[in-house]
Design an enzyme around this catalytic site. Structure first.
Site, PDB file in Angstrom:
ATOM      1  N   HIS A  66      25.297  44.226 -39.046  1.00 48.68           N
ATOM      2  CA  HIS A  66      25.526  44.321 -37.593  1.00 48.68           C
ATOM      3  C   HIS A  66      26.760  45.193 -37.330  1.00 48.68           C
ATOM      4  CE1 HIS A  66      23.047  40.541 -36.273  1.00 48.68           C
ATOM      5  NE2 HIS A  66      22.337  41.658 -36.254  1.00 48.68           N
ATOM      6  N   ASP A  68      29.277  45.313 -35.345  1.00 47.04           N
ATOM      7  CA  ASP A  68      30.661  44.829 -35.173  1.00 47.04           C
ATOM      8  C   ASP A  68      31.305  44.442 -36.505  1.00 47.04           C
ATOM      9  OD1 ASP A  68      28.765  42.682 -35.112  1.00 47.04           O
ATOM     10  OD2 ASP A  68      30.273  41.335 -34.277  1.00 47.04           O
ATOM     11  N   ASP A 212      28.694  35.990 -40.361  1.00 46.32           N
ATOM     12  CA  ASP A 212      28.139  35.304 -39.189  1.00 46.32           C
ATOM     13  C   ASP A 212      27.044  34.341 -39.651  1.00 46.32           C
ATOM     14  OD1 ASP A 212      29.738  37.048 -37.899  1.00 46.32           O
ATOM     15  OD2 ASP A 212      28.164  38.004 -36.697  1.00 46.32           O
ATOM     16  N   HIS A 270      36.204  35.304 -35.268  1.00 44.93           N
ATOM     17  CA  HIS A 270      34.961  35.768 -34.653  1.00 44.93           C
ATOM     18  C   HIS A 270      34.682  34.962 -33.388  1.00 44.93           C
ATOM     19  CE1 HIS A 270      30.589  36.792 -34.439  1.00 44.93           C
ATOM     20  NE2 HIS A 270      30.942  37.875 -35.091  1.00 44.93           N
TER      21      HIS A 270
HETATM   22 ZN    ZN Z   1      26.211  39.460 -36.760  1.00 50.46          ZN
END
Ligand code: ZN
Length: 305
Positions: A66, A68, A212, A270
């Site tokens: 991803h 980010d 994540d 995060h």
């Molecule tokens: Zn992610």
């Protein structure tokens, strides 16, 4: 070891938080060791605010693709080259990381002047040497995503050379064998057991860096007994369902993993851009109700392990 947070925001940067990146300074007495975990956009700018130079980074571990967590990578790789660095760099990441690096460098007419190796990983040990083992654990996110467990090997106990010399032994190859814990028979027939002259081994540090994730079975193995666990806490406990539907965790879910896996310290990061200072303070308070030894990372925070 020391972990430096370079970006602590989820999804988009805010005025006070950049997107995800963490730098691990191994502080090893002999070897170089500066490892980057994730590289969100602007990571090289964040690095400029620290004493660390990109050329000293020798490994980059990407949790998932991803943007980010990744879009800072091509810029960092190129700047590292333009600064004339020749130190080798290895990048570890999920399937697709090689294509991403190759494509962004090729389409932008960029290159690197240093040896660059890109390794696409699977679950399991991704790197090991005499001092450290890094293993990857599959997490629960809409794209292939890993958490990294970093284990410093236990250091052998120190040999009490003074006591051996007092006993009449001479330093040399004999001491090397005793240092390995061997029993050695001397010329006069006496036996000396190295184990009797060694202090107890020094346990290595353990660290878990989650990518994540929503709740997942691998969390326990990844975090079990670590000195420091870094976990996302994107949303507050009341928004758990929403967090989980997007492959993220709530504060309480992060804290529960820390508690159940017997970790020493938890740092949450995060956090959603919806939270201001006060909002972040409540996220931290929610975590501390379940796991008191918890902090919420700010950009440029440093945590010693
Ligand atoms: Zn992610």
């Amino acid at each position: 070891m020391e972990l430096i947070f370079l970006g602590t925001s989820a999804g988009v940067p805010t005025r006070s938080r950049n997107v995800t990146a963490m730098l691990l300074d191994l502080h090893h007495p002999v070897r170089a060791g500066l490892w980057l975990f994730d590289c969100g956009e602007g990571t090289q700018h964040q690095l400029l605010q620290t004493p660390y130079h990109p050329g000293k980074i020798d490994k980059i571990f990407i949790t998932h693709l991803h943007g980010d967590h990744l879009f800072g990578l091509p810029g960092l790789l190129c700047s590292r080259s333009m600064a004339g660095n020749v130190n080798a760099l290895v990048i570890y990441g999920p399937t697709g990381i090689r294509e991403f690096v190759d494509t962004t460098l090729r389409l932008s007419g960029s290159w690197t002047d240093y040896p660059l190796e890109v390794i696409e990983i699977n679950e399991g040990v991704v790197f090991t040497d005499a001092d450290y083992t890094v293993s990857a654990h599959s997490l629960n996110h809409p794209v292939e995503c890993y958490g990294y467990r970093i284990v410093e090997h236990d250091k052998p106990g120190a040999l009490d050379a003074a006591a051996l010399i007092a006993r009449g032994l001479k330093p040399g190859p004999l001491f090397q064998r005793l240092k390995k814990g061997e029993a050695v028979t001397l010329e006069n027939g006496d036996t000396v057991n190295g184990q009797d002259y060694l202090s107890s081994p020094q346990p290595g540090k353990k660290l878990a860096i989650f990518g994540d994730t929503g709740p997942c079975p691998a969390a326990m193995a990844l975090a079990q007994d670590v000195d420091l666990m870094v976990h996302e806490a994107t949303l507050e406990a009341a928004m758990e369902e929403k967090a989980n539907s997007r492959g993220h965790s709530s504060t309480h879910q992060a804290a529960r993993v820390a508690r159940d896996a017997n970790v020493k310290k938890l740092v949450i990061t995060h956090v959603s851009s919806r939270y201001d200072r006060q909002g972040c303070a409540s996220l931290l308070a929610e975590c501390r109700t379940l796991f008191p030894d918890c902090d919420l990372a700010e950009d440029f925070a440093r945590v010693r392990v």
